[in-house]
Design a protein around this motif. Structure first.
Motif, mmCIF file in Angstrom:
data_model
loop_
_atom_site.group_PDB
_atom_site.id
_atom_site.type_symbol
_atom_site.label_atom_id
_atom_site.label_comp_id
_atom_site.label_asym_id
_atom_site.label_seq_id
_atom_site.Cartn_x
_atom_site.Cartn_y
_atom_site.Cartn_z
ATOM 1 N N CYS A 125 33.573 40.438 5.822
ATOM 2 C CA CYS A 125 34.975 40.203 6.171
ATOM 3 C C CYS A 125 35.428 40.976 7.396
ATOM 4 O O CYS A 125 36.428 40.651 8.007
ATOM 5 N N LYS A 126 34.716 42.014 7.752
ATOM 6 C CA LYS A 126 35.139 42.807 8.906
ATOM 7 C C LYS A 126 34.586 42.255 10.222
ATOM 8 O O LYS A 126 34.948 42.700 11.286
ATOM 9 N N GLU A 127 33.653 41.332 10.123
ATOM 10 C CA GLU A 127 33.090 40.765 11.355
ATOM 11 C C GLU A 127 33.949 39.607 11.843
ATOM 12 O O GLU A 127 34.210 38.678 11.089
ATOM 13 N N PRO A 128 34.371 39.659 13.102
ATOM 14 C CA PRO A 128 35.176 38.553 13.619
ATOM 15 C C PRO A 128 34.355 37.289 13.788
ATOM 16 O O PRO A 128 33.186 37.356 14.147
ATOM 17 N N PHE A 129 34.955 36.161 13.522
ATOM 18 C CA PHE A 129 34.222 34.909 13.643
ATOM 19 C C PHE A 129 35.145 33.772 14.044
ATOM 20 O O PHE A 129 36.359 33.928 14.114
ATOM 21 N N LYS A 130 34.492 32.649 14.283
ATOM 22 C CA LYS A 130 35.207 31.486 14.790
ATOM 23 C C LYS A 130 34.873 30.285 13.919
ATOM 24 O O LYS A 130 33.723 30.126 13.509
ATOM 25 N N ILE A 131 35.884 29.483 13.637
ATOM 26 C CA ILE A 131 35.608 28.205 12.980
ATOM 27 C C ILE A 131 36.068 27.106 13.922
ATOM 28 O O ILE A 131 37.156 27.192 14.504
ATOM 29 N N GLU A 132 35.226 26.103 14.102
ATOM 30 C CA GLU A 132 35.590 24.952 14.932
ATOM 31 C C GLU A 132 35.385 23.691 14.105
ATOM 32 O O GLU A 132 34.339 23.531 13.478
#
Ligand SMILES: C[S@@+](CC[C@H](N)C(=O)[O-])C[C@H]1O[C@@H](n2cnc3c(N)ncnc32)[C@H](O)[C@@H]1O
Length: 376
Positions: free
Chosen positions: A99-106
């Motif tokens: 949960c602490k890792e930033p991520f992207k959803i497309e």
């Protein structure tokens, strides 16, 4: 020295806490319904939104086909705290590794994967479970100012979110710099920021359609300190606070902002005192604007809730440097002592404070306007 850095750390922590307000789905729905057609075939970017926490993501993912979106991009930020699991809009086990890792959803299409005859959030969940490529880690921390987020911003047509309050000016400046359409939540007092006001005056940003008064409820992280008067904890133990002065800020047009305001009062010099430091009359409430006055008028910033740009011209803001630009003279010496108090109270309350103290310098944050459709 140690105390100083402790204080500054506390200050930073408090500031960060104030940035963690989660927008309720109902408030998003009430605003977005005014712009539906404008989203057709558009790339929408929510750039301050952990998809697992954000109702913005939930809204656009669920309505992807109904709105006719071309693409939905959502990026999270490193420091976004983990809030209670169950109410997360997308509770997809195993998809969010850390949960602490930033991520992207497309997302570029949503179909009826579960074959229940409806295309909805369940299908988005299935899509994300099935196709892990839709969700990828970011290289950096997900800061909306980072290069990789700016690349995504460039690709977007419309940005929709509730950005961190402490970075509101920078956030708006970036949207303007990249010439983006946007719909974002902020505080009404942001109107008085020099940079924001200029954009409003130039008719490049205005207030949204659905919130013009009262307060709104936001969910806050589990460790948020509550004050009883304006908060609640629901039956699942989740915390909510009520926030005053919330507004949508946008450059998407909607019908109601072109409606003419109707006024009933006529100008009487004894009812509308002239300011000592500027050639304008003071009007305490927007509804009391005298219909027959063709000079300049100082009105509360909440005038913008009703502002029709065809009916009124915005001349400027009666505060500090913005005021100076249009020739507002500095406060009288004997009034200076009120200034700190007024600033502490914020724009709306500061105006009231000044008026109840009988000060006829242009009050903190009065907007100076001119009626373009004066009635004789
Ligand atoms: C007011 S909250 C709103 C969250 C979400 N948009 C919503 O409305 O529910 C602002 C969010 O921006 C994130 N944030 C803070 N600083 C940021 C930055 N520099 N870049 C991107 N996101 C940031 C915070 O972690 C927080 O989750």
């Amino acid at each position: 020295m140690a105390n100083k850095s402790l204080n500054s750390n506390l200050h930073k922590a408090n500031k960060a806490k104030k940035d963690e307000f989660y927008t309720q789905l109902i408030d998003i729905e009430k605003e977005l319904k005014h712009y539906k057609e404008q989203f057709r075939d558009k790339v929408v970017y929510c750039n301050c939104d952990d998809p697992f926490e954000s109702n913005f993501f939930k809204y656009f993912a669920a309505k992807f086909n109904a709105l006719g979106l071309k693409k939905l991009i959502t990026t999270s930020y490193t420091k976004s705290p983990i809030v209670g699991q169950q109410i997360l809009p997308l509770d997809i086990e195993g998809l969010k590794p850390n949960c602490k890792e930033p991520f992207k959803i497309e997302i570029t299409e949503v179909s009826d994967i579960d074959e229940d005859g409806a295309i909805d959030l369940e299908d988005v969940k299935s899509l994300l479970k099935r196709n892990k490529k839709n969700s990828t880690p970011l290289k950096g921390n997900g800061d909306f100012r980072s290069d990789e987020c700016i690349e995504l911003l460039k690709e977007a047509d419309i940005v929709v979110t509730n950005p961190p309050f402490s970075l509101f000016r920078e956030y708006v400046a970036q949207l303007v710099q990249y010439k983006k359409k946007f719909l974002i939540i902020g505080n009404v007092n942001s109107i008085t920021y020099k940079e924001c006001f200029k954009i409003i005056k130039d008719n490049k940003m205005w207030l949204g359609a659905s919130i013009h008064s009262g307060d709104r409820e936001f969910r806050v992280p589990d460790d948020y300190p509550l004050d009883a008067a304006s908060s609640r904890i629901d039956s699942d133990g989740y915390k909510y606070i009520r926030v005053k002065g919330v507004r949508w800020f946008t450059n998407l047009d909607y019908e109601e902002r072109h409606e003419n305001l109707v006024f009933y009062k006529k100008y009487l010099p004894e009812e509308y005192p002239k300011y000592d430091n500027y050639d304008a009359i003071n009007v305490d409430k927007t509804a009391d604007i005298p219909m027959d006055y063709n000079g300049l008028m100082g009105v509360p910033i909440t005038f913008l809730d009703k502002y029709n740009p065809e009916q009124f011209e915005i001349i400027g803001l009666g505060i500090s440097n913005s005021g100076k630009e249009i020739g507002v003279k500095p406060y009288k010496k004997e009034h200076k002592k009120y200034r700190k108090e007024i600033q502490k109270r914020g724009a709306v309350d500061g105006d009231l404070y000044m008026i109840t103290n009988g000060i006829v310098d242009v009050p903190y944050a009065r907007i100076l306007i001119k009626n373009k459709r004066v009635k004789k």
